[in-house]
Design a protein around this motif. Structure first.
Motif, PDB file in Angstrom:
ATOM      1  N   LEU A 169       0.842  -1.203   0.000  1.00 49.90           N
ATOM      2  CA  LEU A 169       0.000   0.000   0.000  1.00 49.90           C
ATOM      3  C   LEU A 169       0.878   1.255   0.000  1.00 49.90           C
ATOM      4  O   LEU A 169       0.590   2.228  -0.714  1.00 49.90           O
ATOM      5  N   ALA A 170       1.958   1.233   0.755  1.00 45.85           N
ATOM      6  CA  ALA A 170       2.870   2.385   0.801  1.00 45.85           C
ATOM      7  C   ALA A 170       3.524   2.627  -0.560  1.00 45.85           C
ATOM      8  O   ALA A 170       3.703   3.779  -0.971  1.00 45.85           O
ATOM      9  N   VAL A 171       3.865   1.566  -1.274  1.00 49.61           N
ATOM     10  CA  VAL A 171       4.424   1.715  -2.628  1.00 49.61           C
ATOM     11  C   VAL A 171       3.401   2.383  -3.535  1.00 49.61           C
ATOM     12  O   VAL A 171       3.729   3.298  -4.297  1.00 49.61           O
ATOM     13  N   LYS A 172       2.154   1.961  -3.445  1.00 53.75           N
ATOM     14  CA  LYS A 172       1.099   2.563  -4.258  1.00 53.75           C
ATOM     15  C   LYS A 172       0.928   4.047  -3.930  1.00 53.75           C
ATOM     16  O   LYS A 172       0.681   4.862  -4.819  1.00 53.75           O
ATOM     17  N   VAL A 173       1.064   4.390  -2.668  1.00 53.78           N
ATOM     18  CA  VAL A 173       0.958   5.792  -2.261  1.00 53.78           C
ATOM     19  C   VAL A 173       2.073   6.612  -2.889  1.00 53.78           C
ATOM     20  O   VAL A 173       1.836   7.692  -3.445  1.00 53.78           O
ATOM     21  N   LEU A 174       3.298   6.123  -2.826  1.00 54.94           N
ATOM     22  CA  LEU A 174       4.411   6.854  -3.417  1.00 54.94           C
ATOM     23  C   LEU A 174       4.225   7.000  -4.920  1.00 54.94           C
ATOM     24  O   LEU A 174       4.482   8.075  -5.477  1.00 54.94           O
ATOM     25  N   ASP A 175       3.751   5.953  -5.568  1.00 53.06           N
ATOM     26  CA  ASP A 175       3.491   6.029  -7.009  1.00 53.06           C
ATOM     27  C   ASP A 175       2.390   7.050  -7.307  1.00 53.06           C
ATOM     28  O   ASP A 175       2.482   7.816  -8.270  1.00 53.06           O
ATOM     29  N   ARG A 176       1.361   7.087  -6.474  1.00 53.01           N
ATOM     30  CA  ARG A 176       0.243   8.013  -6.685  1.00 53.01           C
ATOM     31  C   ARG A 176       0.677   9.463  -6.489  1.00 53.01           C
ATOM     32  O   ARG A 176       0.267  10.362  -7.217  1.00 53.01           O
ATOM     33  N   VAL A 177       1.522   9.704  -5.508  1.00 54.11           N
ATOM     34  CA  VAL A 177       2.017  11.049  -5.242  1.00 54.11           C
ATOM     35  C   VAL A 177       2.885  11.553  -6.397  1.00 54.11           C
ATOM     36  O   VAL A 177       2.924  12.743  -6.680  1.00 54.11           O
ATOM     37  N   LEU A 178       3.548  10.636  -7.083  1.00 50.54           N
ATOM     38  CA  LEU A 178       4.404  10.999  -8.208  1.00 50.54           C
ATOM     39  C   LEU A 178       3.648  11.114  -9.530  1.00 50.54           C
ATOM     40  O   LEU A 178       4.189  11.631 -10.507  1.00 50.54           O
ATOM     41  N   ALA A 179       2.423  10.653  -9.557  1.00 48.12           N
ATOM     42  CA  ALA A 179       1.645  10.620 -10.798  1.00 48.12           C
ATOM     43  C   ALA A 179       1.112  12.006 -11.166  1.00 48.12           C
ATOM     44  O   ALA A 179       1.087  12.917 -10.340  1.00 48.12           O
ATOM     45  N   PRO A 180       0.677  12.144 -12.423  1.00 48.39           N
ATOM     46  CA  PRO A 180      -0.042  13.374 -12.782  1.00 48.39           C
ATOM     47  C   PRO A 180      -1.268  13.510 -11.876  1.00 48.39           C
ATOM     48  O   PRO A 180      -1.707  12.541 -11.270  1.00 48.39           O
ATOM     49  N   GLU A 181      -1.793  14.674 -11.786  1.00 46.12           N
ATOM     50  CA  GLU A 181      -2.954  14.936 -10.929  1.00 46.12           C
ATOM     51  C   GLU A 181      -2.584  14.879  -9.444  1.00 46.12           C
ATOM     52  O   GLU A 181      -3.396  14.489  -8.615  1.00 46.12           O
ATOM     53  N   SER A 182      -1.350  15.250  -9.120  1.00 46.62           N
ATOM     54  CA  SER A 182      -0.889  15.298  -7.741  1.00 46.62           C
ATOM     55  C   SER A 182      -0.342  16.694  -7.451  1.00 46.62           C
ATOM     56  O   SER A 182       0.654  17.112  -8.052  1.00 46.62           O
ATOM     57  N   GLU A 183      -0.996  17.398  -6.544  1.00 43.37           N
ATOM     58  CA  GLU A 183      -0.550  18.748  -6.196  1.00 43.37           C
ATOM     59  C   GLU A 183       0.856  18.728  -5.602  1.00 43.37           C
ATOM     60  O   GLU A 183       1.671  19.611  -5.887  1.00 43.37           O
ATOM     61  N   LEU A 184       1.149  17.724  -4.803  1.00 41.62           N
ATOM     62  CA  LEU A 184       2.476  17.638  -4.197  1.00 41.62           C
ATOM     63  C   LEU A 184       3.558  17.528  -5.261  1.00 41.62           C
ATOM     64  O   LEU A 184       4.581  18.213  -5.200  1.00 41.62           O
ATOM     65  N   ARG A 185       3.319  16.708  -6.261  1.00 41.08           N
ATOM     66  CA  ARG A 185       4.268  16.590  -7.372  1.00 41.08           C
ATOM     67  C   ARG A 185       4.414  17.937  -8.092  1.00 41.08           C
ATOM     68  O   ARG A 185       5.524  18.369  -8.413  1.00 41.08           O
ATOM     69  N   GLU A 186       3.301  18.594  -8.333  1.00 45.15           N
ATOM     70  CA  GLU A 186       3.343  19.892  -9.009  1.00 45.15           C
ATOM     71  C   GLU A 186       4.141  20.918  -8.207  1.00 45.15           C
ATOM     72  O   GLU A 186       4.931  21.682  -8.772  1.00 45.15           O
ATOM     73  N   LEU A 187       3.950  20.931  -6.898  1.00 46.12           N
ATOM     74  CA  LEU A 187       4.671  21.881  -6.053  1.00 46.12           C
ATOM     75  C   LEU A 187       6.173  21.638  -6.100  1.00 46.12           C
ATOM     76  O   LEU A 187       6.961  22.582  -6.171  1.00 46.12           O
ATOM     77  N   TRP A 188       6.571  20.362  -6.073  1.00 43.47           N
ATOM     78  CA  TRP A 188       7.999  20.057  -6.128  1.00 43.47           C
ATOM     79  C   TRP A 188       8.560  20.274  -7.527  1.00 43.47           C
ATOM     80  O   TRP A 188       9.745  20.581  -7.679  1.00 43.47           O
ATOM     81  N   ASP A 189       7.725  20.144  -8.551  1.00 42.48           N
ATOM     82  CA  ASP A 189       8.189  20.419  -9.913  1.00 42.48           C
ATOM     83  C   ASP A 189       8.453  21.908 -10.133  1.00 42.48           C
ATOM     84  O   ASP A 189       9.246  22.274 -11.003  1.00 42.48           O
ATOM     85  N   GLU A 190       7.785  22.759  -9.357  1.00 43.77           N
ATOM     86  CA  GLU A 190       7.979  24.202  -9.487  1.00 43.77           C
ATOM     87  C   GLU A 190       9.358  24.646  -9.006  1.00 43.77           C
ATOM     88  O   GLU A 190       9.850  25.678  -9.412  1.00 43.77           O
ATOM     89  N   VAL A 191       9.919  23.883  -8.111  1.00 45.84           N
ATOM     90  CA  VAL A 191      11.290  24.126  -7.650  1.00 45.84           C
ATOM     91  C   VAL A 191      12.108  22.937  -8.127  1.00 45.84           C
ATOM     92  O   VAL A 191      11.567  21.975  -8.649  1.00 45.84           O
ATOM     93  N   ASP A 192      13.377  22.981  -7.959  1.00 46.44           N
ATOM     94  CA  ASP A 192      14.163  21.810  -8.358  1.00 46.44           C
ATOM     95  C   ASP A 192      13.898  20.705  -7.348  1.00 46.44           C
ATOM     96  O   ASP A 192      14.511  20.664  -6.283  1.00 46.44           O
ATOM     97  N   GLY A 193      12.969  19.821  -7.653  1.00 46.72           N
ATOM     98  CA  GLY A 193      12.524  18.778  -6.749  1.00 46.72           C
ATOM     99  C   GLY A 193      13.352  17.515  -6.759  1.00 46.72           C
ATOM    100  O   GLY A 193      12.888  16.470  -6.296  1.00 46.72           O
TER     101      GLY A 193
END
Length: 135
Positions: free
Chosen positions: A92-116
């Motif tokens: 389940l934790a692996v799926k969470v990490l994959d989901r956070v990295l996927a499109p449609e993730s605000e967290l991913r977008e925020l880190w993409d705005e800076v050198d993440g």
């Protein structure tokens, strides 16, 4: 959300999650960690950073218990002990990490705005023992 580093507990939401865990009786902490993971997986649409951050923090607590898992000795992580977590939380934790990295993730977008890159490296560091562990 205030963020001070790329570690799983390096932001306000994750530090709050750690504090919430500390306030729970020991027997309820595993269920709270599972709940944070499931909140991420349950979100089929756009994943808000609140759920994403809490999911990453929960995944880090699961990863710590894997063979070769990283430490989470952050001063902002839980102060109280985390019980032995069920092995099924690793997948389940692996799926969470994959989901956070996927499109449609605000967290991913925020880190993409800076050198993440540091954040991506941190997620890789968490994912490796989770994915390698038998489920």
């Amino acid at each position: 959300m205030g963020t001070w580093d790329a570690s799983p507990f390096g932001n306000d939401y994750a530090a709050d999650f750690a504090s919430e865990l500390d306030e729970l009786p020991l027997v309820e902490r595993a269920a709270a960690i599972r709940g944070a993971l499931e909140d991420v997986i349950r979100e089929a649409g756009y994943l808000d950073s609140f759920e994403g951050v809490r999911g990453v923090a929960a995944a880090a607590l699961v990863a710590v218990q894997c063979p070769g898992g990283p430490s989470t000795d952050s001063v902002y992580g839980p102060d109280e002990p985390v019980p032995e977590l069920p092995v099924d939380l690793r997948a389940l934790a692996v799926k969470v990490l994959d989901r956070v990295l996927a499109p449609e993730s605000e967290l991913r977008e925020l880190w993409d705005e800076v050198d993440g890159r540091e954040w991506l490296d941190e997620l890789d560091r968490l994912r490796a023992p989770l994915a390698a562990s038998p489920n």
